[in-house]
Design an enzyme around this catalytic site. Structure first.
Site, PDB file in Angstrom:
ATOM      1  N   GLU A   1      94.853 148.146  38.790  1.00  0.00           N
ATOM      2  CA  GLU A   1      93.858 147.265  38.182  1.00  0.00           C
ATOM      3  C   GLU A   1      93.383 146.163  39.006  1.00  0.00           C
ATOM      4  O   GLU A   1      93.973 145.285  39.877  1.00  0.00           O
ATOM      5  CB  GLU A   1      94.747 146.258  37.128  1.00  0.00           C
TER       6      GLU A   1
ATOM      7  N   GLU B   1     103.774 146.584  35.605  1.00  0.00           N
ATOM      8  CA  GLU B   1     104.102 145.347  36.506  1.00  0.00           C
ATOM      9  C   GLU B   1     105.545 144.948  36.249  1.00  0.00           C
ATOM     10  O   GLU B   1     105.692 143.720  35.989  1.00  0.00           O
ATOM     11  CB  GLU B   1     103.084 144.371  36.155  1.00  0.00           C
TER      12      GLU B   1
END
Ligand code: GLA
Length: 608
Positions: A255, A179
Site C-alpha cells: 500500500e 498488517e
C-alpha cells in the site's frame, strides 16, 4: 444416433472453449514472474462495496487508463456473512463478478481476504456478531474465532477458486492477513490462518504478508514474501528497511497511501500529488511493484464506516465519504494527481500515456419541501426485556440504533453513568432531551434533575461505527456495554427497542412536522439520471436513504457536508428520500449540489 454424436461434439467444444487458459504467477528471489517472464505490478486499490455496481467497469477502465496493470481489493466478511452461516454474494456483494469485470478490462487482481482488513471499515471487516461472546478474542488463535474464520474462508474459497490465475482467472497473488505486525507478534496465529487459507484453496499460488516498515519482523512468516506499506514521504526509508529485512526478496509496496481518510469533527485531508508522483517514480525506477491505496476510494455507504483508534481508548469515527483524495475522486472523476501519477507510470515504464478520461458532470435536481414525518416514538418495535442493558450484539443487531428504556424510581436525580457507551447517545426524561453523550469526546455521564415522581428514562444509542484499528477491536460491542448507575446505584429492569433501520418503507409517515428524533421524507425530481450530491447542511445528525438505498450518515460537524447519490441509483421521475435526524425540527432543509462540500482542509498526513 448421428444427432447424439453431433450434440456430444458440441458439448465437448463448449467445455473446451469454456475452460479459460491457465497462467502462472510466481516469486523467484527478487523477481515476480508472470508466465515465466519478469512482471512489475502497478496496482491500485478499489473496493467493490464502495463503488455502485453499475460503475465497477467505469472505475476499472479509468484505473487502467492511469497506467495500472492490476487492481487490489479486500474481501469484506461482514457484508458476506451478515448472520452466522448466512451468506450473501449477490448484487453489490458479488465479489466474483467484480473480479471478472477487472479481468474483462485486462487487469490482474491482488486479493486480500483478511479476514481482518482495517480499511476504515466497520470493525475492520469482521461481522459484529462475533462480538456477542465477550470472551472471544478477535485476531488470535482463540479456537472459537478460528473456527468462524475457517468456515467463512472455506465458503469464500468456493467463490474465488475459479478466479485464481492458475485456473484462468485474474488473481495473481493473495495477501495473508493485513498488517498483522501492527497488532500482534504471534507466528502461530499467522501460521494457523495460512493453514485455513490452504484448506480454502486460497494459498495455491503466491501468498504474501504486508506490513508497515517498523512491523516487518512481527508480521511476516519466514517462507512467505513480505511487502511494505507506507505513505507520502516514506518511500526511501521504507524501501531501505524492506531491502534490509529481505535482501533477496521481491521489492514490493503493498500500500502506497496516495491520500488519506476523513474523520467526523476533524479536518478534510488532501495530500500532495506532486510528492506522490515523485515517490512512485522513484519506486518504479528502482524496480518496485507498487499498489496505490486508494486508486479510487468511493463511499462507505450505509453503516459501513469504521473508526480510528491509536491508543485503543481514543475514538474517531470515519466519514461516509471515502474520497481519500485519491487520483479518482469519490464520484470516479480524475483529479489533478491522476494525471501526475499517469505521467509518472508512463515515464517509468516507457508505455504510452493514455488520454485522461473525461469527468462525468454531476447535476442538481429539485427537492420538494419536507412534508411527511414519522416520530421515532411512534415507530418503536416490540421491546426485549432484561435486568441489565443488552449490547447490540446480544440483541442480534449489527448496526443502527437501540433505544434503552427504564422507569426511574421517584425522587432520584444525580449523575447518570453509562459506562462503555458505544458510541453516541441522547438521553431523555419523559421524552425531554436532557443530555447528549459522544464517545469521541469521552462522554459517559449526564446530569439528571431531581424528579418529583418517577420518570421514563430513554437512552437512544447510535453505533457510529466500530473501531477498525488497534486492540480496541476486541471490545467494540455497541450500545450500552457496561454498568449503568444513577447517583452510584445500579439502574435495573430495561426494555430494549432494536432499531436496525434496514427498511425505511415500513415507517408510518404523517403529513406534518416533527421535533426530536424523527424520520422525514422528501422527493427528488429527476428528468434524466445523473450523479448528484445531497447537501445535508440543513440537517443535524442521522442517516439518509435514497429509495431503499442507505447512502450513509450526515453530521453537522463535518468535514463532509454532502452525500453522494450516484446516477444508477436514481430513476427518471420522483425519487423518495428518507432521512432520520436525531434532532428533528421544523427548519429541516435538503438540497442537491453539483459537487461535494468538504470543510477545512489539511494536507498534513498523520502517521498511522
Ligand atoms: C493501513 C491499512 C489499510 C488502511 C490504511 C489507511 O495501511 O492496511 O487498510 O486502513 O492503513 O487508510
Amino acid at each position: 444416433m448421428v444427432m447424439r454424436k453431433v450434440l456430444a461434439a458440441g458439448a465437448l467444444m463448449l467445455l473446451t472453449s469454456a475452460a479459460p487458459p491457465s497462467h502462472s504467477f510466481s516469486v523467484h528471489g527478487a523477481d515476480l514472474l508472470l508466465d515465466g517472464k519478469p512482471f512489475q505490478i502497478i496496482s491500485g486499490e478499489l473496493h467493490y462495496p464502495r463503488i455502485p455496481r453499475a460503475y465497477w467497469r467505469d472505475r476499472l477502465l479509468k484505473a487502467k487508463a492511469m497506467g495500472l496493470n492490476t487492481v487490489t481489493t479486500y474481501v469484506f466478511w461482514n457484508l458476506h456473512e451478515p448472520r452466522p452461516g448466512v451468506y450473501d454474494f449477490a448484487g453489490q456483494n458479488d465479489v466474483a463478478a467484480f473480479l471478472r469485470e477487472a479481468q474483462g478490462v485486462g487487469l490482474h487482481v491482488i486479493l486480500r481476504p483478511g479476514p481482518y482488513v482495517c480499511a476504515e471499515w466497520e470493525l475492520g471487516g469482521y461481522p459484529a456478531w462475533l462480538l456477542k461472546d465477550r470472551t472471544l478474542h478477535l485476531r488470535s488463535a482463540d479456537p472459537r474465532y478460528t473456527a468462524a474464520v475457517e468456515r467463512w474462508l472455506l465458503r469464500l474459497g468456493k467463490e474465488m477458486k475459479p478466479l485464481l490465475v492458475q485456473n484462468g482467472g485474474p488473481v495473481i497473488a493473495v495477501q495473508l492477513e493485513n498488517e498483522y505486525g501492527a497488532f500482534g507478534s504471534d507466528p502461530a496465529y499467522l501460521k494457523g490462518l495460512r493453514a485455513s487459507y490452504k484448506r480454502a484453496g486460497l494459498a495455491e499460488g503466491v501468498l504474501f504478508t504486508s506490513n508497515q516498515a517498523g512491523d516487518l519482523a512481527r508480521g511476516s512468516l519466514p517462507d512467505l514474501p513480505s511487502v511494505v506499506n507506507f505513505g507520502s514521504g516514506g518511500a526511501r526509508n521504507a524501501a531501505a528497511r524492506l531491502e534490509a529485512f529481505r535482501p533477496d526478496g521481491p521489492r514490493m509496496v503493498g500500500e502506497y497511501w496516495a491520500g488519506w481518510f476523513d474523520k467526523w469533527g476533524e479536518d478534510h485531508h488532501e495530500t500532495s500529488g506532486e510528492k506522490e508522483a515523485e515517490e512512485l517514480s522513484f519506486l518504479l525506477k528502482r524496480g518496485y511493484s507498487v499498489s496505490l491505496y486508494m486508486a479510487h476510494g468511493g463511499t462507505s455507504f450505509g453503516w459501513m464506516n469504521g473508526a480510528d483508534s491509536h491508543k485503543g481508548t481514543d475514538y474517531h469515527p470515519d466519514t461516509t465519504s471515502y474520497d481519500y483524495d485519491a487520483p479518482l475522486d469519490e464520484a470516479g472523476n480524475p483529479r489533478a494527481k491522476y494525471g501526475l501519477i499517469a505521467r509518472a507510470v508512463a515515464d517509468a515504464t516507457g508505455r504510452p500515456l493514455a488520454p485522461t478520461p473525461a469527468a462525468t458532470p454531476a447535476r442538481r435536481f429539485p427537492v420538494s419541501p419536507i412534508r411527511r414525518s414519522a416520530s421515532l416514538w411512534d415507530n418503536l418495535p416490540r421491546p426485549v426485556r432484561a435486568a441489565r442493558p443488552l449490547t447490540f450484539e446480544e440483541l442480534g443487531q449489527n448496526f443502527g440504533y437501540v433505544l434503552y428504556r427504564t422507569t426511574l424510581p421517584a425522587g432520584q436525580g444525580g449523575t447518570l453513568m453509562l459506562k462503555g457507551m458505544h458510541s453516541y447517545a441522547q438521553v431523555y426524561l419523559d421524552r425531554r432531551l436532557v443530555g447528549t453523550l459522544d464517545r469521541r469526546l469521552g462522554q459517559e455521564t449526564a446530569e439528571l434533575p431531581r424528579l418529583p415522581r418517577g420518570a421514563t428514562l430513554d437512552v437512544l444509542v447510535e453505533n457510529t461505527g466500530r473501531v477498525n484499528y488497534s486492540k480496541a477491536i476486541r471490545t467494540e460491542q455497541a450500545g450500552l456495554t457496561g454498568a449503568v448507575t444513577l447517583a452510584g446505584a445500579p439502574v435495573a429492569d430495561w426494555r430494549m427497542f432494536s432499531l436496525p433501520m434496514d427498511d425505511p418503507s415500513r415507517l408510518r409517515f404523517k403529513a406534518q412536522g416533527c421535533t426530536g428524533p424523527c424520520f422525514f421524507q422528501a422527493e427528488l425530481t429527476v428528468d434524466r439520471p445523473a450523479d448528484t450530491w445531497l447537501d445535508t447542511r440543513g440537517l443535524h445528525k442521522g442517516q439518509l436513504w435514497l429509495g431503499a438505498r442507505n447512502l450513509g450518515r450526515f453530521w453537522s460537524i463535518g468535514p463532509a457536508f454532502t452525500l453522494y447519490a450516484p446516477a444508477p441509483w436514481l430513476r427518471a421521475g420522483r425519487n423518495t428520500i428518507t432521512f432520520f435526524d436525531l434532532s428533528g425540527e421544523a427548519g429541516e432543509r435538503l438540497d442537491t449540489m453539483a459537487r461535494p462540500i468538504f470543510g477545512k482542509v489539511t494536507n498534513v498526513r498523520e502517521a498511522q
